[in-house]
Motif scaffolding. Structure first.
Motif, PDB file in Angstrom:
ATOM      1  N   GLN A 137     -14.172   1.291  -2.983  1.00  0.00           N
ATOM      2  CA  GLN A 137     -13.154   1.541  -1.970  1.00  0.00           C
ATOM      3  C   GLN A 137     -12.409   0.283  -1.541  1.00  0.00           C
ATOM      4  O   GLN A 137     -11.787   0.259  -0.500  1.00  0.00           O
ATOM      5  CB  GLN A 137     -13.764   2.243  -0.747  1.00  0.00           C
ATOM      6  CG  GLN A 137     -14.761   1.411   0.033  1.00  0.00           C
ATOM      7  CD  GLN A 137     -16.190   1.688  -0.384  1.00  0.00           C
ATOM      8  OE1 GLN A 137     -16.435   2.139  -1.471  1.00  0.00           O
ATOM      9  NE2 GLN A 137     -17.129   1.407   0.472  1.00  0.00           N
ATOM     10  N   ARG A 138     -12.421  -0.730  -2.345  1.00  0.00           N
ATOM     11  CA  ARG A 138     -11.711  -1.963  -2.029  1.00  0.00           C
ATOM     12  C   ARG A 138     -10.216  -1.807  -2.290  1.00  0.00           C
ATOM     13  O   ARG A 138      -9.783  -0.923  -3.010  1.00  0.00           O
ATOM     14  CB  ARG A 138     -12.264  -3.124  -2.861  1.00  0.00           C
ATOM     15  CG  ARG A 138     -13.739  -3.379  -2.590  1.00  0.00           C
ATOM     16  CD  ARG A 138     -14.252  -4.472  -3.458  1.00  0.00           C
ATOM     17  NE  ARG A 138     -14.068  -4.107  -4.867  1.00  0.00           N
ATOM     18  CZ  ARG A 138     -14.310  -4.915  -5.866  1.00  0.00           C
ATOM     19  NH1 ARG A 138     -14.728  -6.128  -5.647  1.00  0.00           N
ATOM     20  NH2 ARG A 138     -14.140  -4.529  -7.101  1.00  0.00           N
ATOM     21  N   ILE A 139      -9.418  -2.718  -1.732  1.00  0.00           N
ATOM     22  CA  ILE A 139      -7.969  -2.671  -1.885  1.00  0.00           C
ATOM     23  C   ILE A 139      -7.561  -2.912  -3.343  1.00  0.00           C
ATOM     24  O   ILE A 139      -6.548  -2.386  -3.798  1.00  0.00           O
ATOM     25  CB  ILE A 139      -7.280  -3.666  -0.916  1.00  0.00           C
ATOM     26  CG1 ILE A 139      -5.772  -3.469  -0.883  1.00  0.00           C
ATOM     27  CG2 ILE A 139      -7.584  -5.104  -1.298  1.00  0.00           C
ATOM     28  CD1 ILE A 139      -5.334  -2.248  -0.176  1.00  0.00           C
ATOM     29  N   GLN A 140      -8.392  -3.673  -4.083  1.00  0.00           N
ATOM     30  CA  GLN A 140      -8.079  -3.910  -5.498  1.00  0.00           C
ATOM     31  C   GLN A 140      -8.030  -2.602  -6.274  1.00  0.00           C
ATOM     32  O   GLN A 140      -7.274  -2.474  -7.228  1.00  0.00           O
ATOM     33  CB  GLN A 140      -9.122  -4.770  -6.199  1.00  0.00           C
ATOM     34  CG  GLN A 140      -9.461  -6.083  -5.769  1.00  0.00           C
ATOM     35  CD  GLN A 140     -10.331  -6.146  -4.568  1.00  0.00           C
ATOM     36  OE1 GLN A 140      -9.883  -5.882  -3.492  1.00  0.00           O
ATOM     37  NE2 GLN A 140     -11.555  -6.549  -4.725  1.00  0.00           N
ATOM     38  N   THR A 141      -8.862  -1.649  -5.878  1.00  0.00           N
ATOM     39  CA  THR A 141      -8.888  -0.359  -6.564  1.00  0.00           C
ATOM     40  C   THR A 141      -7.533   0.329  -6.447  1.00  0.00           C
ATOM     41  O   THR A 141      -7.029   0.897  -7.417  1.00  0.00           O
ATOM     42  CB  THR A 141      -9.998   0.525  -5.971  1.00  0.00           C
ATOM     43  OG1 THR A 141     -11.231  -0.182  -6.051  1.00  0.00           O
ATOM     44  CG2 THR A 141     -10.116   1.827  -6.709  1.00  0.00           C
ATOM     45  N   ILE A 142      -6.941   0.263  -5.268  1.00  0.00           N
ATOM     46  CA  ILE A 142      -5.630   0.867  -5.073  1.00  0.00           C
ATOM     47  C   ILE A 142      -4.589   0.157  -5.940  1.00  0.00           C
ATOM     48  O   ILE A 142      -3.762   0.805  -6.588  1.00  0.00           O
ATOM     49  CB  ILE A 142      -5.234   0.824  -3.582  1.00  0.00           C
ATOM     50  CG1 ILE A 142      -6.180   1.717  -2.785  1.00  0.00           C
ATOM     51  CG2 ILE A 142      -3.788   1.259  -3.382  1.00  0.00           C
ATOM     52  CD1 ILE A 142      -6.058   1.601  -1.308  1.00  0.00           C
ATOM     53  N   TYR A 143      -4.645  -1.168  -5.970  1.00  0.00           N
ATOM     54  CA  TYR A 143      -3.710  -1.924  -6.798  1.00  0.00           C
ATOM     55  C   TYR A 143      -3.877  -1.579  -8.274  1.00  0.00           C
ATOM     56  O   TYR A 143      -2.896  -1.408  -8.997  1.00  0.00           O
ATOM     57  CB  TYR A 143      -3.889  -3.430  -6.599  1.00  0.00           C
ATOM     58  CG  TYR A 143      -3.497  -3.935  -5.235  1.00  0.00           C
ATOM     59  CD1 TYR A 143      -2.406  -3.422  -4.548  1.00  0.00           C
ATOM     60  CD2 TYR A 143      -4.215  -4.952  -4.628  1.00  0.00           C
ATOM     61  CE1 TYR A 143      -2.053  -3.892  -3.308  1.00  0.00           C
ATOM     62  CE2 TYR A 143      -3.863  -5.434  -3.386  1.00  0.00           C
ATOM     63  CZ  TYR A 143      -2.783  -4.899  -2.724  1.00  0.00           C
ATOM     64  OH  TYR A 143      -2.430  -5.381  -1.501  1.00  0.00           O
ATOM     65  N   LEU A 144      -5.125  -1.489  -8.725  1.00  0.00           N
ATOM     66  CA  LEU A 144      -5.380  -1.170 -10.130  1.00  0.00           C
ATOM     67  C   LEU A 144      -4.906   0.246 -10.469  1.00  0.00           C
ATOM     68  O   LEU A 144      -4.320   0.475 -11.533  1.00  0.00           O
ATOM     69  CB  LEU A 144      -6.860  -1.341 -10.457  1.00  0.00           C
ATOM     70  CG  LEU A 144      -7.376  -2.775 -10.472  1.00  0.00           C
ATOM     71  CD1 LEU A 144      -8.893  -2.794 -10.551  1.00  0.00           C
ATOM     72  CD2 LEU A 144      -6.777  -3.562 -11.607  1.00  0.00           C
ATOM     73  N   LEU A 145      -5.157   1.194  -9.574  1.00  0.00           N
ATOM     74  CA  LEU A 145      -4.710   2.561  -9.830  1.00  0.00           C
ATOM     75  C   LEU A 145      -3.187   2.654  -9.823  1.00  0.00           C
ATOM     76  O   LEU A 145      -2.601   3.374 -10.651  1.00  0.00           O
ATOM     77  CB  LEU A 145      -5.315   3.517  -8.799  1.00  0.00           C
ATOM     78  CG  LEU A 145      -6.809   3.778  -8.961  1.00  0.00           C
ATOM     79  CD1 LEU A 145      -7.320   4.647  -7.821  1.00  0.00           C
ATOM     80  CD2 LEU A 145      -7.119   4.413 -10.296  1.00  0.00           C
ATOM     81  N   LEU A 146      -2.531   1.921  -8.931  1.00  0.00           N
ATOM     82  CA  LEU A 146      -1.066   1.903  -8.933  1.00  0.00           C
ATOM     83  C   LEU A 146      -0.520   1.309 -10.227  1.00  0.00           C
ATOM     84  O   LEU A 146       0.457   1.815 -10.788  1.00  0.00           O
ATOM     85  CB  LEU A 146      -0.541   1.117  -7.731  1.00  0.00           C
ATOM     86  CG  LEU A 146      -0.519   1.854  -6.397  1.00  0.00           C
ATOM     87  CD1 LEU A 146      -0.124   0.912  -5.276  1.00  0.00           C
ATOM     88  CD2 LEU A 146       0.420   3.040  -6.457  1.00  0.00           C
ATOM     89  N   ALA A 147      -1.162   0.248 -10.709  1.00  0.00           N
ATOM     90  CA  ALA A 147      -0.735  -0.358 -11.976  1.00  0.00           C
ATOM     91  C   ALA A 147      -0.891   0.646 -13.121  1.00  0.00           C
ATOM     92  O   ALA A 147       0.001   0.772 -13.970  1.00  0.00           O
ATOM     93  CB  ALA A 147      -1.538  -1.627 -12.257  1.00  0.00           C
TER      94      ALA A 147
END
Length: 152
Positions: free
Chosen positions: A3-13
């Motif tokens: 649930q880290r913010i990196q997960t959101i960035y990776l999914l957006l990428a």
């Protein structure tokens, strides 16, 4: 943690890359009278004959590889070093896609046509930004863990 913010960035990428794989990335517009041809990642659809030319399939393969590495990276949250290196690999593959795109646009443009860049061709740029932000978040988490270990 997942649930880290990196997960959101990776999914957006990954979403940017998948959307780029589905939309047209350019158009070959005739300078005289004629029907424009559309360039997708997987093929070029000739506007006049309706035939498909799969000479630009390397663009599609690079996008699929980049999306797979990025999605794998989401579930690799236990190993931050490997996650950081996967971000570097994904950025490199996206940069290779950009280079291949410009080379393909120049080489595959038929005589008497000019190439118009499509909006979808800008999505890998945004994916690179998201991957860079994810990498920065991973490095930040790694520094937090190191600081917590020093305190103990």
């Amino acid at each position: 943690m997942i649930q880290r913010i990196q997960t959101i960035y990776l999914l957006l990428a990954a979403i940017f890359m998948i959307v780029c794989a589905c939309l047209p990335i350019g158009t070959f517009v005739p300078t005289a009278i004629g029907i424009p041809s559309e360039m997708y990642n997987i093929s070029i659809i000739n506007g006049e004959t309706g035939t498909w030319d799969f000479s630009g399939i390397s663009l599609f393969m690079l996008l699929v590889a980049d999306a797979v590495v990025t999605v794998m990276n989401v579930f690799n949250y236990h190993n931050r070093k490997k996650q950081k290196s996967y971000c570097n690999i994904a950025i490199l593959v996206a940069l290779l896609w950009i280079a291949d795109y410009f080379i393909s646009a120049a080489l595959l443009c038929p005589e008497g046509m000019e190439f118009k860049y499509g909006f979808a061709a800008s999505l890998p740029f945004f994916a690179i930004i998201m991957l860079w932000l994810a990498r920065r978040g991973i490095v930040h988490d790694e520094n937090l863990i190191k600081a917590a270990d020093r305190i103990r």
